[in-house]
Design a protein around this motif. Structure first.
Motif, short mmCIF file in Angstrom:
data_model
loop_
_atom_site.label_atom_id
_atom_site.label_comp_id
_atom_site.label_asym_id
_atom_site.label_seq_id
_atom_site.Cartn_x
_atom_site.Cartn_y
_atom_site.Cartn_z
N CYS A 174 4.85 4.62 2.66
CA CYS A 174 3.44 4.28 2.58
C CYS A 174 2.86 4.26 3.99
CB CYS A 174 3.24 2.92 1.91
SG CYS A 174 4.06 1.55 2.76
N TYR A 175 1.61 3.90 4.11
CA TYR A 175 0.97 3.80 5.43
C TYR A 175 1.68 2.71 6.25
CZ TYR A 175 -2.82 4.16 8.81
OH TYR A 175 -3.56 4.40 9.94
N PRO A 176 1.90 2.95 7.53
CA PRO A 176 2.71 1.99 8.32
C PRO A 176 2.25 0.54 8.23
CG PRO A 176 2.40 4.01 9.56
CD PRO A 176 1.57 4.16 8.32
N THR A 177 0.95 0.28 8.27
CA THR A 177 0.52 -1.12 8.24
C THR A 177 0.65 -1.75 6.85
OG1 THR A 177 -1.79 -0.46 7.86
CG2 THR A 177 -1.09 -0.81 10.16
N VAL A 178 0.84 -0.92 5.83
CA VAL A 178 1.01 -1.44 4.47
C VAL A 178 2.47 -1.81 4.20
CG1 VAL A 178 0.72 -0.85 2.00
CG2 VAL A 178 -1.00 -0.14 3.67
N ARG A 179 3.38 -1.31 5.02
CA ARG A 179 4.81 -1.59 4.80
C ARG A 179 5.10 -3.08 4.75
NH1 ARG A 179 8.46 2.85 5.85
NH2 ARG A 179 10.12 1.39 6.40
N LYS A 180 4.34 -3.87 5.51
CA LYS A 180 4.59 -5.32 5.55
C LYS A 180 4.31 -6.00 4.21
CE LYS A 180 0.02 -6.59 7.46
NZ LYS A 180 -0.51 -5.22 7.52
N GLU A 181 3.59 -5.31 3.32
CA GLU A 181 3.30 -5.87 2.01
C GLU A 181 4.49 -5.70 1.06
OE1 GLU A 181 -0.41 -4.39 0.47
OE2 GLU A 181 -1.38 -4.50 2.44
N PHE A 182 5.49 -4.95 1.49
CA PHE A 182 6.69 -4.71 0.67
C PHE A 182 7.90 -5.36 1.34
CE2 PHE A 182 3.74 -1.37 -0.35
CZ PHE A 182 3.92 -1.15 -1.71
N THR A 183 8.77 -5.90 0.54
CA THR A 183 10.04 -6.43 1.02
C THR A 183 11.11 -5.37 0.78
OG1 THR A 183 9.39 -8.70 0.52
CG2 THR A 183 11.74 -8.28 0.82
N ASP A 184 11.71 -4.88 1.83
CA ASP A 184 12.67 -3.79 1.70
C ASP A 184 13.79 -4.16 0.73
OD1 ASP A 184 13.94 -1.37 2.08
OD2 ASP A 184 14.86 -1.93 3.98
N GLY A 185 13.94 -3.36 -0.31
CA GLY A 185 14.99 -3.58 -1.29
C GLY A 185 14.53 -4.30 -2.55
N GLU A 186 13.41 -4.97 -2.52
CA GLU A 186 12.92 -5.71 -3.69
C GLU A 186 11.41 -5.56 -3.85
OE1 GLU A 186 14.43 -7.18 -6.09
OE2 GLU A 186 16.44 -6.94 -5.27
N PRO A 187 10.92 -4.86 -4.84
CA PRO A 187 11.69 -4.11 -5.84
C PRO A 187 11.95 -2.67 -5.42
CG PRO A 187 9.39 -4.09 -6.45
CD PRO A 187 9.48 -4.90 -5.18
N TYR A 188 11.42 -2.27 -4.25
CA TYR A 188 11.62 -0.91 -3.77
C TYR A 188 12.34 -0.94 -2.43
CZ TYR A 188 7.59 -0.37 -6.93
OH TYR A 188 6.73 -0.43 -7.99
N LYS A 189 13.07 0.11 -2.17
CA LYS A 189 13.64 0.32 -0.85
C LYS A 189 12.62 1.10 -0.02
CE LYS A 189 17.45 2.51 1.63
NZ LYS A 189 18.67 3.36 1.51
N LEU A 190 12.41 0.69 1.22
CA LEU A 190 11.47 1.40 2.09
C LEU A 190 12.18 2.54 2.81
CD1 LEU A 190 9.50 -1.62 3.61
CD2 LEU A 190 8.70 0.02 1.89
N ASP A 191 11.62 3.73 2.67
CA ASP A 191 12.19 4.91 3.31
C ASP A 191 12.01 4.81 4.83
OD1 ASP A 191 13.43 7.34 3.50
OD2 ASP A 191 11.88 8.47 2.46
N THR A 192 12.79 5.59 5.56
CA THR A 192 12.67 5.57 7.02
C THR A 192 11.31 6.14 7.42
OG1 THR A 192 13.72 7.75 7.16
CG2 THR A 192 15.15 5.82 7.35
N PRO A 193 10.71 5.61 8.51
CA PRO A 193 9.35 6.02 8.88
C PRO A 193 9.19 7.50 9.19
CG PRO A 193 9.94 3.97 9.97
CD PRO A 193 11.18 4.48 9.32
N ASP A 194 10.28 8.19 9.55
CA ASP A 194 10.13 9.61 9.89
C ASP A 194 10.12 10.51 8.66
OD1 ASP A 194 12.82 8.93 9.49
OD2 ASP A 194 13.54 10.59 10.72
N HIS A 195 10.30 9.97 7.46
CA HIS A 195 10.18 10.77 6.24
C HIS A 195 8.74 10.70 5.75
CE1 HIS A 195 14.76 10.33 5.25
NE2 HIS A 195 14.52 11.15 6.25
N LEU A 196 8.03 11.81 5.84
CA LEU A 196 6.59 11.82 5.56
C LEU A 196 6.27 11.82 4.08
CD1 LEU A 196 5.47 14.38 8.30
CD2 LEU A 196 5.69 11.88 8.46
N VAL A 197 7.18 12.36 3.27
CA VAL A 197 7.04 12.38 1.82
C VAL A 197 8.36 11.93 1.22
CG1 VAL A 197 6.56 13.79 -0.23
CG2 VAL A 197 5.38 14.29 1.92
N CYS A 198 8.28 11.09 0.22
CA CYS A 198 9.50 10.59 -0.43
C CYS A 198 9.42 10.84 -1.93
CB CYS A 198 9.66 9.09 -0.15
SG CYS A 198 11.11 8.36 -0.95
#
Length: 202
Positions: A127-151
């Motif tokens: 997602c957008y970098p500043t929106v990442r903080k709204e997600f907890t990595d692993g619950e319920p989604y895993k956050l992809d590495t920032p250098d992957h532009l499309v997941c």
């Protein structure tokens, strides 16, 4: 058979992400319905940079339609509106459960979280970098590495049916074309995606 996609728009949607996705999918001869979630569903929506986009249809027009792909563009206000809209949640849930492609870009994944799309399947998203903080990595989604532009994240049921569930996410305005090309690949195959990509000089 013609592939069909739904792109939601609302006041505050990110216009680059909405319009580029619509344009690129149509270049692949995918039938795209641009659908406003606003109460006056046939009126132009005012996007995040004051560009007005006229929808094809309203939510009421498409409540019984089936699509091969459903897309949530970003935009801070637009994505929050989609996260709060119960009809958007119902449409996302139905298409996800039917094994169709559901996709969101930039702040759009907020709608996945709000409507609990695929939360039992531990999908990986971006997602957008500043929106990442709204997600907890692993619950319920895993956050992809920032250098992957499309997941593109899938979950396959371990049963005789083996149904596959799809989430496609991307980071922001500059990654929209890659995002749309990935959707073409999933809907119509790599050859069609390459043909459109070459024509766009990507």
């Amino acid at each position: 058979m013609t592939k069909k996609a739904l792109v939601f728009i609302s006041n505050g949607s990110e216009e680059i992400e909405a319009v580029t996705t619509i344009d690129v999918l149509r270049r692949a001869e995918i039938e795209v319905d641009v659908v406003s979630i606003e109460a006056n569903g046939h009126d132009a929506v005012k996007c995040s940079r004051n560009v007005y986009v006229v929808p094809d249809k309203s939510l009421d027009d498409i409540k019984n339609n089936q699509y091969d792909c459903v897309v949530i563009p970003g935009g801070n206000d637009g994505s929050k509106a989609m996260a709060a809209n119960a009809q958007v949640g119902q449409i996302l849930t139905k298409h996800y459960q039917d094994g169709k492609v559901v996709a969101a870009i930039c702040a759009g994944p907020r709608a996945f979280l709000a409507h609990k799309i695929g939360i039992d399947h531990k999908h990986t998203i971006t997602c957008y970098p500043t929106v990442r903080k709204e997600f907890t990595d692993g619950e319920p989604y895993k956050l992809d590495t920032p250098d992957h532009l499309v997941c593109h994240s899938t979950h396959t049921e371990k049963d005789a049916e083996g149904k596959v569930y799809h989430l496609v996410t991307s980071q922001g305005p500059a990654t929209t074309m890659l995002f749309a090309l990935k959707l073409i690949e999933l809907l119509k195959g790599q050859d069609e995606a390459t043909k459109v990509k070459d024509g766009l000089l990507v």
